[in-house]
Design a protein around this motif. Structure first.
Motif, PDB file in Angstrom:
ATOM      1  N   ARG A 170       0.863  -1.196   0.000  1.00 28.44           N
ATOM      2  CA  ARG A 170       0.000   0.000   0.000  1.00 28.44           C
ATOM      3  C   ARG A 170       0.891   1.234   0.000  1.00 28.44           C
ATOM      4  N   LEU A 171       0.544   2.191  -0.857  1.00 25.11           N
ATOM      5  CA  LEU A 171       1.341   3.404  -0.998  1.00 25.11           C
ATOM      6  C   LEU A 171       0.457   4.623  -0.764  1.00 25.11           C
ATOM      7  N   VAL A 172       0.944   5.546   0.027  1.00 25.07           N
ATOM      8  CA  VAL A 172       0.196   6.769   0.317  1.00 25.07           C
ATOM      9  C   VAL A 172       1.126   7.962   0.122  1.00 25.07           C
ATOM     10  N   GLU A 173       0.762   8.831  -0.821  1.00 18.33           N
ATOM     11  CA  GLU A 173       1.566  10.017  -1.096  1.00 18.33           C
ATOM     12  C   GLU A 173       1.081  11.197  -0.255  1.00 18.33           C
ATOM     13  N   CYS A 195       3.146   7.742  -6.681  1.00 11.54           N
ATOM     14  CA  CYS A 195       4.215   6.864  -6.210  1.00 11.54           C
ATOM     15  C   CYS A 195       3.883   5.452  -6.672  1.00 11.54           C
ATOM     16  N   ALA A 196       4.906   4.696  -7.062  1.00 14.82           N
ATOM     17  CA  ALA A 196       4.688   3.343  -7.549  1.00 14.82           C
ATOM     18  C   ALA A 196       5.769   2.410  -7.011  1.00 14.82           C
ATOM     19  N   ALA A 197       5.395   1.146  -6.850  1.00 12.39           N
ATOM     20  CA  ALA A 197       6.344   0.131  -6.375  1.00 12.39           C
ATOM     21  C   ALA A 197       6.320  -1.061  -7.322  1.00 12.39           C
ATOM     22  N   ALA A 236       4.586   6.849   1.674  1.00 16.09           N
ATOM     23  CA  ALA A 236       4.679   5.871   2.750  1.00 16.09           C
ATOM     24  C   ALA A 236       4.250   4.512   2.221  1.00 16.09           C
ATOM     25  N   ALA A 237       5.124   3.527   2.361  1.00 14.82           N
ATOM     26  CA  ALA A 237       4.844   2.180   1.883  1.00 14.82           C
ATOM     27  C   ALA A 237       4.573   1.261   3.065  1.00 14.82           C
ATOM     28  N   SER A 238       3.594   0.385   2.916  1.00 14.78           N
ATOM     29  CA  SER A 238       3.285  -0.594   3.952  1.00 14.78           C
ATOM     30  C   SER A 238       2.921  -1.907   3.283  1.00 14.78           C
ATOM     31  N   GLY A 239       2.944  -2.972   4.066  1.00 19.89           N
ATOM     32  CA  GLY A 239       2.634  -4.287   3.523  1.00 19.89           C
ATOM     33  C   GLY A 239       3.903  -5.040   3.180  1.00 19.89           C
TER      34      GLY A 239
END
Length: 124
Positions: free
Chosen positions: A3-6, A96-98, A23-26
């Motif tokens: 999960r990404l939150v800009e 934002c991308a992962a 912010a990245a989570s998971g």
């Protein structure tokens, strides 16, 4: 899943600076690269910058080289985009991308997860 939150977007005058955060989570341990893309009204999504999660290799679009920097904090699972000398043409929604197996960091389809985006508006 990642999960990404800009955050950090806003309105800025030309020549000013903004710092975007992601912010990245998971399952972040599976991430190979993190990227920033942007999309202006009526235009396609375009690559801005990317960083590999482990080694911190960085990549930039020609349009932002020398003005933007990308960094990451592996402990906090954060990625930052420092934007200096902003221009009106930088106005866009920034995403934002992962990616877990990103081969070509400048290609949006190489990324698996995306944030919801944050608006950056640069006035002249």
């Amino acid at each position: 899943q990642v999960r990404l939150v800009e955050s950090g977007g806003g309105l800025m005058q030309a020549g000013g600076s903004l710092r975007l955060s992601c912010a990245a989570s998971g399952r972040t341990f599976s991430t190979y690269a993190m990227g920033w893309f942007r999309q202006a009204p009526g235009k396609e999504r375009e690559f801005v910058a990317a960083i590999t999660w482990r080694r911190g290799w960085t990549y930039f679009a020609d349009s932002v080289k020398g003005r933007f920097t990308i960094s990451r904090d592996n402990v906090k699972n954060m990625v930052y985009l420092q934007m200096n000398s902003l221009k009106p043409e930088d106005t866009a929604v920034y995403y934002c991308a992962a990616g877990s197996a990103t081969q070509r960091v400048g290609i949006a389809s190489e990324y698996d997860y995306w944030g919801q985006g944050t608006q950056v508006t640069v006035s002249s």
